[in-house]
Write an enzyme that holds these catalytic residues in place. Structure first.
Site, mmCIF file in Angstrom:
data_model
loop_
_atom_site.group_PDB
_atom_site.id
_atom_site.type_symbol
_atom_site.label_atom_id
_atom_site.label_comp_id
_atom_site.label_asym_id
_atom_site.label_seq_id
_atom_site.Cartn_x
_atom_site.Cartn_y
_atom_site.Cartn_z
ATOM 1 N N ASP A 38 0.838 -1.197 0.000
ATOM 2 C CA ASP A 38 0.000 0.000 0.000
ATOM 3 C C ASP A 38 0.877 1.252 0.000
ATOM 4 O OD1 ASP A 38 -2.153 -1.697 0.226
ATOM 5 O OD2 ASP A 38 -2.316 -1.457 2.400
HETATM 6 N N1 URA Z 1 -1.304 -5.904 3.981
HETATM 7 C C1 URA Z 1 -1.783 -4.642 3.960
HETATM 8 O O1 URA Z 1 -2.827 -4.351 4.549
HETATM 9 N N2 URA Z 1 -1.082 -3.718 3.276
HETATM 10 C C2 URA Z 1 0.078 -3.968 2.640
HETATM 11 O O2 URA Z 1 0.687 -3.070 2.052
HETATM 12 C C3 URA Z 1 0.565 -5.284 2.665
HETATM 13 C C4 URA Z 1 -0.154 -6.246 3.349
#
Ligand code: URA
Length: 237
Positions: free
Chosen positions: A104
């Site tokens: 993310d």
């Molecule tokens: N899980 C999440 O919620 N975000 C990420 O970036 C990776 C795994």
């Protein structure tokens, strides 16, 4: 594989296309011990020996890097609005690189970058259950009950509950610090798993993917080539 001499030098990091053309014309480069003054000379990468100022250059079709992805950039090759992880690769002049999977925008940590589509496919294939370990800070108290929920699988609104995930408490109080191990890569997976257990992730960092761990000498935004042993471990998957 056949490739133009100037492209080979450029891809191996010897400068921009115009800089390597100029070096070739100046006589800095030999092919099979003979001076090579034509940038368009075709090189057979399996047979020809290319030297730059007397040192042999080994061509590699694929390259593998780890990036310490900082928060605030997206895991994509192009984005009309946001900075992407590829913006940190300004020294790598080769085309065709992409991030292996996604973190993310606000997540930090290990991201592999390569131009090897087959390896990326193997690492991301849901059938291979590659382990990814994250460090997370969450608002809310993580308890033994949360650990059990993670291990048994959680309904986060998808077709199936999540696969068993490891949850290890690093520090637990009103806020908790934890290490999470998952073997899937669903959208916002860790955030949604904590949400389903009544907590909210405030910080998330990926520490490892398969046998490759984030190098703790890298600062956010820095990258390095994978070492041979790291690459071998990934190839064995
Ligand atoms: N899980 C999440 O919620 N975000 C990420 O970036 C990776 C795994």
């Amino acid at each position: 594989m056949n490739i133009r001499l100037d492209k080979l030098l450029c891809e191996m990091g010897f400068g921009t296309r115009s800089a390597v053309k100029s070096d070739i014309k100046k006589g800095c480069v030999t092919v099979n011990s003979a001076a090579a003054n034509r940038p368009e000379t075709k090189i057979d990468t399996e047979r020809d020996i290319v030297c730059y100022n007397g040192s042999e250059i080994k061509y590699s079709q694929y390259e593998y890097y780890m990036l310490y992805k900082p928060a605030g950039c997206v895991s994509a090759t192009h984005d009309g609005r946001d900075k992407t992880v590829m913006d940190y690769f300004f020294e790598v002049r080769r085309e065709g690189f992409f991030p292996v999977g996604r973190l993310d925008k606000d997540t930090e940590g290990l991201l592999l970058i390569t131009n090897d589509g087959a390896l990326a496919h193997r690492l991301l294939s849901p059938a291979n259950h590659v382990e990814k370990v994250y460090y997370a800070e969450v608002d809310g108290q993580v308890t033994g009950e949360t650990v059990k929920m993670f291990w048994e699988g959680i309904d986060i609104g998808d077709d199936k509950p999540t696969r068993p995930a490891g949850l290890e408490l690093v520090d637990s109080g009103c806020d908790s610090k934890v290490r999470v191990t998952i073997t899937e890569g669903r959208y916002h997976q860790i955030k949604r798993m904590f949400e389903a257990s009544g907590c909210r992730v405030t910080y998330l960092k990926r520490l490892s993917m398969g046998a490759v761990r984030l190098d703790d000498t890298l600062a956010p935004g820095e990258y390095r080539k994978l070492h041979v042993d790291e690459l071998k471990a990934l190839m064995q998957l």
